[in-house]
Design an enzyme around this catalytic site. Structure first.
Site, PDB file in Angstrom:
ATOM      1  N   GLU A 150       0.654  -1.414   0.260  1.00 42.93           N
ATOM      2  CA  GLU A 150       0.252  -0.059  -0.431  1.00 42.93           C
ATOM      3  C   GLU A 150       0.680   1.185  -0.121  1.00 42.93           C
ATOM      4  OE1 GLU A 150      -3.799   0.385   0.353  1.00 42.93           O
ATOM      5  OE2 GLU A 150      -2.984  -1.651  -0.554  1.00 42.93           O
TER       6      GLU A 150
ATOM      7  N   HIS B 217      -5.510   1.860   6.799  1.00 37.36           N
ATOM      8  CA  HIS B 217      -3.294   1.661   6.486  1.00 37.36           C
ATOM      9  C   HIS B 217      -2.987   2.742   7.757  1.00 37.36           C
ATOM     10  CE1 HIS B 217      -4.308   2.872   2.143  1.00 37.36           C
ATOM     11  NE2 HIS B 217      -3.934   1.724   2.660  1.00 37.36           N
TER      12      HIS B 217
ATOM     13  N   CYS C  56      -2.883  11.210   3.800  1.00 43.01           N
ATOM     14  CA  CYS C  56      -3.191  10.569   2.863  1.00 43.01           C
ATOM     15  C   CYS C  56      -3.398  11.124   1.804  1.00 43.01           C
ATOM     16  CB  CYS C  56      -4.561  10.280   2.303  1.00 43.01           C
ATOM     17  SG  CYS C  56      -5.096   9.087   3.310  1.00 43.01           S
TER      18      CYS C  56
END
Length: 454
Positions: A193, A270, A387
């Site tokens: 990720e 995450h 993000c």
């Protein structure tokens, strides 16, 4: 969570022609310019904000302008800012691979009519969250003295798994200088990720650091919560280990830490939803990691001056931390050496978070300021300030200048967004061929403006 204290005897010294001294090597935040197809299709299992806004009307123009305003704010703090471009959407190549034939317009129309969910995957603007674009190891950490960048495969979510070929192509242009090594994504079987599950501690950005890889799945054991949770883990430990090897990291300065299944099940899909690091500071929720005591011991062994700021659940609940995106903030070192947080306005609006931050910045710790920015459109789709950016420590002169932001370029991009980006996209608009014609024309205008073809 473990670290390996054994030095790597084969480790090479950084190449002197690729390492620049302090003053030319800086941290550059590369934000994703929010694309014209920004919509709320709720494609990300485990992302509670995305799920809450499923089927709502998105505002792509406002979203992109909010993102540009955040970039301007960071530049106003005296920091270097870059950006990455939105990917081609709808992804016609992906739809052709799924069996739809004809001209591009026919492929789009047929996919939208036959399989709306599949079509939504092809239209996702999720590349706006560039923390997932890649994992970055600065030159000071690597065996060959180059900054290594590995595109993330994002294989655990269908809409994101189609991103990496276009992402890699863009990274290869932006970082074509020999000071960088840009790698393709790992095989899809090993979920990676990107920087959303990677942190770095250092005395200063251009000095050797400690790289922390946070994983949820161990690839065969229960460590970190592999099966049976409310939501799936996305980062695979073997993927993290592979990235560390290919980047040539010193095993003595590399830490692997298991993410807490409690955090994953609470909506921390995450690690950057519950932890952020900068310089020597790790700022994290007490429930972020499966074994926080072990992580602290590992860090103390390799970096005794590391500062761990652990927020107790008694002060900020895990639910409040996740809904406000307290930790999905940009923790930045300013030109005067102080640290500041750039947080979403939702953090300011959450009483427990607001109270905690007031006490934090009033204290004598390293974080001395908290700034709140409006990124509501991104937040409603599950992504906060952290993000939205990929951190790259490098000499800006080695980066393709077309990917670097300044005030004049921000002016031009704002005018372009105001002219071309759709004002709103609702569920009923998704099958409208006029919308997708506008989206494709908007991206073409953007590429022409910045002079890049990807």
């Amino acid at each position: 969570m473990t670290s390996n204290p054994t030095p790597n005897p084969s480790r090479k010294q950084p190449a002197p022609d690729l390492i620049r001294g302090e003053g030319s090597v800086v941290e550059i935040n590369f934000d994703g310019l929010i694309g014209p197809s920004h919509n709320y299709a709720a494609l990300s299992l485990g992302n509670l904000a995305s799920a809450r806004h499923a089927g709502a009307t998105s505002r792509p123009r406002a979203a992109a302008l909010q993102g540009l305003a955040k970039m301007r704010f960071v530049m106003g703090l005296g920091l270097t800012q870059g950006f990455l471009l939105p990917l081609e959407r709808p992804d016609v190549g992906f739809l052709r691979g799924m069996g739809f034939a004809g001209t591009d317009d026919q492929v789009i129309a047929r996919a939208a009519a036959a399989d709306p969910r599949l079509f939504a995957i092809a239209c996702s603007a999720s590349s706006m969250w560039t923390a997932n674009a890649a994992t970055v190891s600065p030159a000071a950490d690597t065996a060959d003295g180059r900054c290594h960048i590995s595109a993330a495969n994002l294989s655990r979510m269908a809409h994101r798994s189609i991103e990496h070929p276009q992402t890699h192509a863009q990274l290869a242009i932006a970082f074509a200088d020999p000071a960088f090594a840009v790698h393709e994504a790992l095989p899809a079987a090993f979920g990676d990720e990107g920087a959303a599950n990677h942190m770095r501690l250092c005395s200063r950005h251009d000095a050797p650091g400690v790289e922390i890889f946070v994983f949820g799945s161990d690839g065969g054991s229960a460590a970190g919560g592999e099966e049976g949770g409310r939501f799936p883990a996305r980062q695979n430990r073997r993927a993290s280990e592979a990235i560390a090897r290919r980047h040539g990291l010193d095993s003595a300065r590399t830490v692997f830490a298991a993410q807490s299944q409690t955090a994953i099940d609470a909506g921390a899909f995450h690690n950057d939803v519950v932890a952020v690091a900068n310089g020597p500071v790790l700022f994290a929720h007490e429930q972020a990691f499966a074994d926080p005591a072990r992580l602290k011991a590992d860090l103390a062994a390799v970096m005794p001056d590391a500062v761990v700021i652990e927020v107790p659940a008694s002060a900020v609940s895990l639910a409040d931390a996740i809904s406000s995106y307290l930790f999905n903030s940009q923790l930045l070192t300013l030109p005067d050496g102080s640290m500041a947080l750039v947080l979403p306005k939702e953090a300011e609006a959450t009483p427990s978070v607001r109270a905690y931050l007031a006490a934090l910045v009033a204290g004598n710790g390293p974080i001395r300021a908290a700034h709140f920015v409006d990124v509501r459109e991104s937040m409603q789709n599950g992504g906060g300030p952290a993000c939205m950016r990929l951190r790259v420590v490098a000499d800006p002169a080695r980066v393709d200048p077309r990917f670097l932001m300044d005030s004049a370029k921000a002016d031009r991009l704002e005018r372009l967004v105001e002219t071309w980006w759709p004002e709103a996209i609702g569920p009923a608009d998704m099958a409208n061929p006029d919308l997708w014609g506008q989206v494709r024309a908007a991206r073409a205008a953007l590429l022409a403006e910045v002079g890049i073809s990807v």
